[in-house]
Design an enzyme around this catalytic site. Structure first.
Site: not given
Lengths: 170, 633
Positions: B19, B81, B182, B204
């Protein structure tokens, strides 16, 4: 490609979507590349190309516009760019007015009015879908390009509504 | 640099799930049938996604880098990210942050470039690769030999962001088994735990991205119905909202903030956010300044607009899936930011039910990725599990008037393909410009531009005569390839979409070569070892197929396949990687027609629902049709 044959169903506009979703899932279970990670390259390629074909067929058949488009193509009726202009002038005039009204409601941030228009267009779209179902069942594909063009206009209108809803809600 | 070679060819390679998060990253694997996160020497599972570049070339990743971030705000890259696959001129890269950017030299791609440690320039792909290297090393400490990796990405990542992630993995020397969304990874971890069929929503909210995914779980098949989100919305934005509040309360002039101050205030804001999960108010102390009281009610007001944005995405996803909140059987919470009580309350109201959070929301994605890695590496025993994912954003090309024609609509199941045909606008037009876009808006400039290329060499024809066929293909990673063909002449061109915002292939190759301090020979040995594993796997699979579907073979074919198997076995005992490779291809060749027939039988079984007579009939039919098409060589 005949998406109906790929999914093993007859060429009809009226389809049982929940049952088809199940068929698509079973086909995926049999063909998805992840099921062939142990296999040699040949079998992996064969599975991948079938999986792509099945997903393409499902994407076409699940959507009324693409489904009608495929049926017209299989019946040898011109589709695509040419077919987009076959709605009647009266219809185009009416759509033009509806789009203007929508733009005004957006300007005024009148979410209520936007939703009301959407509901009415949804009903019109459902009516056209019903007519398409009857037309295809009666073997009158040749006469349905105009109806399909109308459905396309409704779809674009509803896409616009959904963007406006997002904007006004934010 | 490691002092000794950790790669141990005798240990069996173990697949891992990673992850790669905005705030924290994790690595996990399946340990005696249970997905398990790998901890470091301090027994910590979370690796802060922070990379510090030291003068002299040192690279520090994780907790130590995070603790030094306040001291070296420009050299410590936090939340990288958010910069992945983005242009240097993207508004996202210009938000509150302490970094120094370098603009691209003429001819260089438009990727973000950070200036660190004095003169060094690094791209987000390189920074992410440094995080992945650290995770790989952590896994190697536990497993000795790491096989391939499943790396998770936000479902709402576009093609450029996915490509950048894959490039980072390659740069870190990881074999990417799959880029996995994800929320789907989280659903996999939950689904296997609960063994319950139904329709689920995954909400999420991570450090920097928000995803919502609606999926149906049916006897081991996880089918995504729709996905939505915002790749610039997350816990970081909550921190920023508090940080702006702190800066204002302390009376700072926004124009005169130093990088140190910005980093300190952002860190303090994050601590305040964490404290407000359990407390009604908190004193935020920026060192050297008076404490500022932040109350939970004020915090909840500040983040309300962020929550509303997640709500919009959720409603859109429900609509796309033709579902109502009442149709949802369970809501799964993922991401650290879902610990905020106001988020849980909001989600409960939105879906009209209490969400599930019994698997640690920080770990659940990595755990799901580990399960999928095991499945894809072919070592797992669960051949009843399958993920069917979708593309998050429509893909299309520019047509006349700056309008986008959508070729592949969002929420199409991957892998997928779609075609569209266009024609020339002008007489004697000898080239077509193809502009590939991703997004939902009607006009080109409101969507993401992925690539442009020109199909050249078309002979002069009157307008409307040439016919250009564009094919989009999206693989199981959600990555796009575009193929253009002029139908009257057969002129073709294929591009894999990437250069606009990332590194091109050549740049990645060069970095890889630079990074390898092993010689050619080591690489060759490793390749041979990997080819042997492959050969063994293919032999097992072929024998299984011969046994299962012997009736689909004529005797001559069977002999040819068995000969090819024997030849491959012999090569696997030898020392030549190239001979081994050739024999693998030889076996592939020998099984080509057989594989096609097996596929048709699989389809017949799936469609006919195993009604025996019908199946046999369609197999006979398939065999006949196929034989009619195969010409003897």
């Amino acid at each position: 490609m005949d998406p109906f044959a790929t999914l093993g169903i007859p060429r009809t506009f009226t389809v049982d979507l929940p049952a088809l979703e199940k068929t698509h899932r079973e086909l995926s279970r049999a063909l998805h590349p992840d099921r062939y990670v142990d296999a040699g390259a040949t079998e992996r390629r064969a599975a991948l190309s079938k999986a792509v074909e099945v997903n393409e067929a499902w994407r076409i058949v699940r959507d009324p516009i693409r489904r009608a488009d495929a049926l017209l193509a299989l019946a040898g009726v011109a589709t695509g760019e040419e077919a987009r202009s076959t709605a009647s002038p009266e219809f185009l005039m009416e759509m033009l007015e509806q789009r203007e009204a929508l733009a005004e409601a957006k300007q005024a941030r009148d979410l209520e009015a936007v939703r009301k228009m959407a509901t009415s267009v949804e009903a019109q779209a459902a009516e056209v879908e019903r007519a398409l179902g009857e037309g295809f069942a009666a073997g009158k594909a040749q006469e349905l390009a105009g109806k399909l063009a109308e459905l396309r206009f409704y779809r674009r209108f509803l896409d616009e509504v959904s963007l406006i809803e997002d904007e006004l809600a934010a | 640099m490691a002092l000794f070679e950790i790669f141990d060819p005798k240990a069996p390679p173990r697949p891992i799930g990673i992850d790669l998060g905005t705030t924290n990253s994790l690595v996990a694997y399946v340990k005696s049938e249970r997905p398990t996160v790998i901890v470091d020497c301090d027994l910590e599972a979370l690796v802060p996604s922070v990379v510090l570049y030291e003068p002299g070339g040192g690279v520090v990743v994780g907790r130590r880098a995070a603790s030094l971030a306040a001291e070296y705000p420009r050299d410590a890259i936090v939340s990288v990210k958010r910069f992945m696959g983005r242009g240097a001129d993207d508004p996202e890269t210009r938000r509150l942050g302490p970094y120094e950017f370098v603009s691209a030299a003429p001819g260089e791609s438009n990727t973000v470039r950070f200036k660190v440690a004095g003169e060094r320039v690094v791209t987000p792909v390189e920074v992410s690769a440094d995080i992945l290297r650290a995770l790989k090393a952590q896994a190697e400490d536990e497993l000795r030999n790491v096989g391939g990796a499943v790396i998770t990405v936000p479902a709402y990542f576009d093609d450029a962001q996915r490509q950048a992630t894959k490039d980072a993995a390659r740069l870190a020397g990881l074999e990417v088994l799959r880029l996995l969304n994800e929320p789907t990874a989280a659903a996999l971890a939950y689904g296997l735990e609960k063994k319950q069929n139904g329709t689920f929503a995954v909400y999420d909210l991570g450090g920097g991205t928000f995803d919502v995914t609606l999926l149906v779980l049916d006897d081991g098949v996880f089918q995504v119905r729709s996905t939505g989100g915002d790749s610039q919305l997350g816990g970081d934005d909550m921190d920023r909202a508090i940080a702006h509040e702190l800066l204002a309360a302390l009376g700072f002039d926004p124009a005169r903030q130093t990088p140190q101050l910005v980093r300190l205030v952002l860190d303090e804001a994050r601590k305040a956010k964490h404290a407000l999960t359990t407390q009604g108010e908190v004193q935020a102390v920026v060192p050297g300044h008076v404490p500022v009281t932040v109350r939970r009610e004020r915090f909840e007001d500040l983040i309300r607009p962020l929550l509303e944005r997640t709500g919009t995405a959720c409603r859109r996803a429900l609509k796309d899936a033709s579902l109502k909140p009442a149709d949802i059987d369970g809501v799964i919470l993922v991401g650290g930011a879902t610990r905020v009580p106001a988020v849980r309350k909001y989600v409960a109201e939105l879906f009209q039910r209490e969400p599930l959070a019994d698997i640690d929301p920080d770990q659940v994605v990595a755990l799901g990725a580990a399960v999928q890695a095991e499945l894809l590496a072919g070592v797992g025993q669960r051949d009843d599990v399958l993920l069917l994912d979708v593309i998050p954003l429509s893909l299309g090309i520019e047509v006349g008037g700056g309008v986008v024609d959508k070729i592949l609509p969002r929420n199409s199941t991957t892998p997928s393909r779609a075609r569209a045909t266009y024609t020339t606008q002008e007489d004697n037009q000898t080239g077509f410009e193809v502009h590939v876009l991703q997004g939902e808006r009607e006009m080109v400039d409101q969507n993401r531009s992925l690539a442009r290329f020109t199909l050249k060499g078309i002979p002069p024809m009157p307008a409307g005569m040439a016919r250009l066929e564009i094919t989009f293909e999206v693989d199981a990673d959600g990555l796009l390839g575009v193929h253009a063909k002029e139908l009257t002449t057969g002129i073709e061109q294929t591009v894999s979409v990437k250069p606009s915002y990332g590194l091109d292939d050549a740049a990645v190759e060069q970095m890889l070569l630079d990074a390898f301090d092993h010689g050619e020979e080591d690489l060759e040995r490793r390749r041979l070892a990997e080819n042997r594993v492959d050969a063994h796997r293919i032999l097992v699979a072929t024998r299984k197929a011969l046994e299962a579907d012997a009736d689909l073979l004529d005797s001559g074919e069977r002999v040819r396949i068995e000969e090819a198997c024997a030849a491959l076995e012999e090569a696997a005992r030898g020392e030549s990687a190239s001979v081994l490779h050739a024999r693998v291809e030889g076996l592939d060749d020998a099984t080509k027609a057989f594989a096609g027939r097996r596929m048709n039988r699989a389809i017949a079984y799936a469609i006919e629902g195993r009604r025996v007579e019908a199946v046999e009939k369609s197999v006979e039919h398939a065999k006949g049709v196929e034989e009619a098409h195969v010409t003897p060589r």
